[in-house]
Motif scaffolding. Sequence first.
Motif, short mmCIF file in Angstrom:
data_model
loop_
_atom_site.label_atom_id
_atom_site.label_comp_id
_atom_site.label_asym_id
_atom_site.label_seq_id
_atom_site.Cartn_x
_atom_site.Cartn_y
_atom_site.Cartn_z
N VAL A 21 0.82 -1.21 0.00
CA VAL A 21 0.00 0.00 0.00
C VAL A 21 0.86 1.27 0.00
N ILE A 22 2.07 1.15 -0.43
CA ILE A 22 2.97 2.30 -0.41
C ILE A 22 2.64 3.24 -1.57
N LEU A 23 2.66 4.51 -1.31
CA LEU A 23 2.40 5.53 -2.32
C LEU A 23 3.70 5.82 -3.07
N PRO A 24 3.62 6.36 -4.29
CA PRO A 24 4.84 6.63 -5.07
C PRO A 24 5.82 7.56 -4.35
N ASP A 25 5.36 8.63 -3.72
CA ASP A 25 6.29 9.51 -3.02
C ASP A 25 6.90 8.82 -1.80
N GLU A 26 6.11 7.90 -1.17
CA GLU A 26 6.66 7.12 -0.06
C GLU A 26 7.71 6.13 -0.58
N GLY A 27 7.50 5.58 -1.76
CA GLY A 27 8.47 4.67 -2.39
C GLY A 27 9.79 5.39 -2.65
N GLU A 28 9.68 6.64 -3.16
CA GLU A 28 10.89 7.44 -3.39
C GLU A 28 11.61 7.71 -2.06
N ALA A 29 10.82 8.04 -1.03
CA ALA A 29 11.41 8.31 0.29
C ALA A 29 12.08 7.04 0.83
N LEU A 30 11.43 5.88 0.64
CA LEU A 30 12.00 4.60 1.07
C LEU A 30 13.31 4.32 0.33
N ALA A 31 13.31 4.55 -0.98
CA ALA A 31 14.52 4.32 -1.78
C ALA A 31 15.64 5.25 -1.31
N THR A 32 15.33 6.49 -0.99
CA THR A 32 16.34 7.44 -0.50
C THR A 32 16.90 6.97 0.84
N LEU A 33 16.00 6.57 1.76
CA LEU A 33 16.47 6.11 3.07
C LEU A 33 17.33 4.85 2.96
N VAL A 34 16.91 3.92 2.11
CA VAL A 34 17.69 2.69 1.91
C VAL A 34 19.05 3.02 1.29
N GLY A 35 19.05 3.94 0.32
CA GLY A 35 20.32 4.37 -0.30
C GLY A 35 21.25 5.01 0.72
N GLU A 36 20.68 5.84 1.60
CA GLU A 36 21.50 6.47 2.64
C GLU A 36 22.08 5.43 3.58
N ARG A 37 21.23 4.43 3.93
CA ARG A 37 21.72 3.37 4.82
C ARG A 37 22.83 2.55 4.14
N GLU A 38 22.64 2.24 2.86
CA GLU A 38 23.66 1.50 2.13
C GLU A 38 24.97 2.28 2.07
N ALA A 39 24.87 3.59 1.82
CA ALA A 39 26.07 4.43 1.75
C ALA A 39 26.76 4.47 3.12
N ALA A 40 25.95 4.56 4.18
CA ALA A 40 26.53 4.59 5.53
C ALA A 40 27.23 3.27 5.85
N ILE A 41 26.64 2.15 5.43
CA ILE A 41 27.25 0.84 5.65
C ILE A 41 28.55 0.72 4.86
N GLU A 42 28.52 1.17 3.59
CA GLU A 42 29.72 1.14 2.76
C GLU A 42 30.84 1.97 3.38
N GLN A 43 30.47 3.17 3.84
CA GLN A 43 31.47 4.05 4.46
C GLN A 43 32.03 3.42 5.73
N ALA A 44 31.18 2.79 6.51
CA ALA A 44 31.64 2.13 7.73
C ALA A 44 32.60 1.00 7.40
N GLU A 45 32.32 0.25 6.32
CA GLU A 45 33.21 -0.83 5.91
C GLU A 45 34.56 -0.27 5.45
N LEU A 46 34.51 0.84 4.67
CA LEU A 46 35.76 1.47 4.23
C LEU A 46 36.56 1.99 5.42
N ASP A 47 35.86 2.62 6.37
CA ASP A 47 36.54 3.12 7.57
C ASP A 47 37.17 1.98 8.36
N ALA A 48 36.44 0.88 8.49
CA ALA A 48 36.96 -0.27 9.23
C ALA A 48 38.19 -0.85 8.52
N GLU A 49 38.14 -0.92 7.19
CA GLU A 49 39.27 -1.43 6.42
C GLU A 49 40.48 -0.50 6.57
N GLN A 50 40.23 0.80 6.51
CA GLN A 50 41.31 1.77 6.67
C GLN A 50 41.91 1.69 8.08
#
Length: 153
Positions: A21-50
Motif C-alpha cells: 500500500v505504499i504511495l509513489p512519493d513514499e516509495g521514493e522516500a524509502l529508496a532514498t532512506l535505503v540508499g543512505e543506509r547502504e552508503a553509511a554501511i559502505e562508508q563504515a566498511e571502508l573506515d573499518a578497512e582503513q
Amino acid sequence: MTTQPEPDRLHHLLDRARRGVILPDEGEALATLVGEREAAIEQAELDAEQQARHFRTICGERESYRQAWKYEQKHRATAEARVRELEASAPEVDRRPLHARHVAALTDAYPDLRHTADHIANLILGVRDEHVRELEQRVAELTAGQPTHQPTP
C-alpha cells in the motif's frame, strides 16, 4: 509522517511496502532512506578497512622500533663491555718520564733550545693530552650511543 525519526520512518515505509500500500512519493522516500543506509554501511566498511590497515602499519612500526631497540641495547652492552675491558687493560701513564724524554731529545738535537726545552716538552705533552681527551670523549659518546663529537683538524 514526515516528522518521524529516521528509523521509525524507515520501518513505517517498509511496513507499507510489505503490505503493498505504499504511495509513489513514499516509495521514493524509502529508496532514498535505503540508499543512505547502504552508503553509511559502505562508508563504515571502508573506515573499518582503513583502520585495520592503519593498525597493521602501527603494529609493523612498533615491531621495527622494538627490533631496533633490541639491536641498540645489544650493541651498547657490547661497546660498554669493550670499553671496560680496554680501561682495565690500559696502563696508567706517568707524564714525567715522557716529559724527561722530550726534554732530552730536544736538548740533544738542538742544544740552543735547552732554556726552552721544558716549555716545548709541556706543549708537546699538552697536545698529546688533548688528543687523549678527544679519544676518551669519542669513546664516551659511542658508549652513550650519541656520536656527535667532531675531531679537531
